[in-house]
Design an enzyme around this catalytic site. Sequence first.
Site, short mmCIF file in Angstrom:
data_model
loop_
_atom_site.label_atom_id
_atom_site.label_comp_id
_atom_site.label_asym_id
_atom_site.label_seq_id
_atom_site.Cartn_x
_atom_site.Cartn_y
_atom_site.Cartn_z
N TYR A 77 0.84 -1.19 0.00
CA TYR A 77 0.00 0.00 0.00
C TYR A 77 0.88 1.24 0.00
CZ TYR A 77 -3.62 -3.30 1.55
OH TYR A 77 -4.49 -4.37 1.66
N PHE A 226 -13.00 -4.98 0.83
CA PHE A 226 -14.03 -4.23 0.09
C PHE A 226 -15.41 -4.51 0.68
CE2 PHE A 226 -11.33 -4.13 -4.04
CZ PHE A 226 -10.55 -3.11 -3.49
N LEU A 228 -17.54 -2.54 1.67
CA LEU A 228 -18.50 -1.54 1.19
C LEU A 228 -18.44 -1.37 -0.32
CD1 LEU A 228 -18.08 1.13 4.02
CD2 LEU A 228 -19.83 -0.65 3.80
N GLY A 229 -17.82 -2.32 -1.00
CA GLY A 229 -17.78 -2.28 -2.44
C GLY A 229 -16.47 -1.85 -3.04
N GLY A 230 -15.56 -1.33 -2.23
CA GLY A 230 -14.25 -0.94 -2.74
C GLY A 230 -14.29 0.38 -3.49
N PHE A 231 -13.59 0.43 -4.63
CA PHE A 231 -13.50 1.67 -5.39
C PHE A 231 -14.84 2.04 -6.03
CE2 PHE A 231 -9.12 -0.07 -5.57
CZ PHE A 231 -8.52 0.91 -4.82
N PRO A 233 -18.50 2.01 -4.66
CA PRO A 233 -19.35 1.75 -3.50
C PRO A 233 -20.62 1.00 -3.86
CG PRO A 233 -18.54 4.01 -3.46
CD PRO A 233 -18.16 3.43 -4.80
N LEU A 234 -21.12 0.23 -2.90
CA LEU A 234 -22.33 -0.55 -3.11
C LEU A 234 -23.49 0.34 -3.55
CD1 LEU A 234 -22.24 -2.84 0.07
CD2 LEU A 234 -21.82 -3.55 -2.28
#
Length: 301
Positions: A77, A226, A228-231, A233-234
């Site tokens: 990272y 992820f 919350l969906g990552g890049f 979002p959900l």
Amino acid sequence: MPSRYTMKGTTVRTPPTFLPGGTRALGDSTVTRFGYGAMQLAGPWVMGPPADHDAALAVLRKAVDLGITHIDTSDAYGPYITNELIREALHPYPESLFIATKVGANRDARGGWPPARRPEDLRKQVRENLQRLGVEVLDLVNLRMGDAEGPRPESLAEAFGTLAELRQQGLIRHLGVSNTTAEQVAEARAIAPVVCVQNMYNLAHRHDDELIDRLAADEIAYVPFFPLGGFTPLQSETLSNVAARLGATPMSVALAWLLQRSPNILLIPGTSSTAHLHENITGAGLILSDEDVAELDSIGC
């Protein structure tokens, strides 16, 4: 009076117990089920330094101050940025703090994640994690398999065997796997104890439902990345409707659903904002009814 623990000669309060989800075992340690993922502390697309260095340090310190005892990171990272920030912000570390890192991939100039799983690659990455985090032993090392598109059906025996050797040498306390298939999890467990599996999983991506239940029966932690969906979002009308009914944000409901999904799930949502950190903690504390859960479960069907 609260109990206390020692941090290199400094007396510090035991972390509070109000974090959502309580605690659970991770290897031979007990960690808060609500943890913190450090990926977002790096620059855009997890490359380069943060826009606000002091704010990044403040988020890490606030996470520990709020009682979070599980931090997830990786030398990839930045690269190297988040581990350097963790050391600057928190070293010497509280005895209760459990830091999980990840090896098996490097970064290229375009921001890609090329695999780096040869034995010499992994030994180098472990040494670099030890150095940048400023520790003599790593609490947990996850072996990252597959690629940016997801898991790949390949053997992890050589790579995981290398990490098992480093564990026997006393450089690693616990091992886990990431971005893996159920078959790879079984292959790793035949080589050395696996304390956690870290795969992509959230309300809309539920390919690991069966694996989560199997791991729960064996008391192995599952750490969704992820969440919350990552890049991206959900996005779900059903999720928005449930959130509106509860007077909460969709992301809060998604985190709360994960904690209620299975007792072996550990959360590591990331943020570069202390305000957002508070929002995540508050939101994950929502109590969902059976009706709420049934409605949300339909998203992943």
